[in-house]
Write a protein that holds these residues in place. Structure first.
Motif, PDB file in Angstrom:
ATOM      1  N   SER A 179       0.663  -1.472  -0.409  1.00 23.54           N
ATOM      2  CA  SER A 179      -0.189  -0.472  -0.462  1.00 23.54           C
ATOM      3  C   SER A 179       0.994   1.208  -0.309  1.00 23.54           C
ATOM      4  O   SER A 179       2.283   1.053   0.441  1.00 23.54           O
ATOM      5  N   VAL A 180       0.063   2.615  -0.211  1.00 28.25           N
ATOM      6  CA  VAL A 180       0.806   3.922  -0.215  1.00 28.25           C
ATOM      7  C   VAL A 180       1.438   4.415   1.507  1.00 28.25           C
ATOM      8  O   VAL A 180       1.454   5.071   1.458  1.00 28.25           O
ATOM      9  N   GLY A 181       0.482   3.825   2.291  1.00 28.56           N
ATOM     10  CA  GLY A 181       0.192   3.882   3.457  1.00 28.56           C
ATOM     11  C   GLY A 181       2.219   4.152   3.987  1.00 28.56           C
ATOM     12  O   GLY A 181       2.948   5.131   4.290  1.00 28.56           O
ATOM     13  N   GLY A 182       3.095   3.052   3.563  1.00 31.47           N
ATOM     14  CA  GLY A 182       3.913   3.230   3.575  1.00 31.47           C
ATOM     15  C   GLY A 182       5.402   4.573   3.171  1.00 31.47           C
ATOM     16  O   GLY A 182       6.364   5.283   3.635  1.00 31.47           O
ATOM     17  N   MET A 210       3.785   7.478   2.283  1.00 32.12           N
ATOM     18  CA  MET A 210       3.655   8.230   2.740  1.00 32.12           C
ATOM     19  C   MET A 210       4.443   8.696   4.637  1.00 32.12           C
ATOM     20  O   MET A 210       4.078  10.123   3.987  1.00 32.12           O
ATOM     21  N   PHE A 211       5.101   7.740   4.850  1.00 28.75           N
ATOM     22  CA  PHE A 211       5.765   8.443   6.108  1.00 28.75           C
ATOM     23  C   PHE A 211       6.969   8.477   5.491  1.00 28.75           C
ATOM     24  O   PHE A 211       7.782   8.910   6.191  1.00 28.75           O
TER      25      PHE A 211
END
Length: 55
Positions: free
Chosen positions: A17-20, A22-23
């Motif tokens: 996912s793109v969640g990583g 984003m951080f």
């Protein structure tokens, strides 16, 4: 095996996912500043101290 569990395992093998990202991206963007600040802190403090004094 139900279709729901098969669907869940398919998701875990999918692309990350793109969640990583984003951080990770803001951290990488701040890295040069975080490296530069301790190196130039002495000069920064000295210039602020001399700015407030009368010549």
């Amino acid at each position: 095996m139900s279709s729901r569990s098969a669907e869940g395992s398919a998701r875990s093998n999918a692309a990350p996912s793109v969640g990583g990202a984003m951080f990770a991206l803001p951290t990488l963007a701040l890295a040069p500043t975080l490296i530069r600040f301790p190196v130039s802190r002495k000069r920064l403090v000295a210039s602020l101290a001399t700015t407030g004094t009368k010549g």
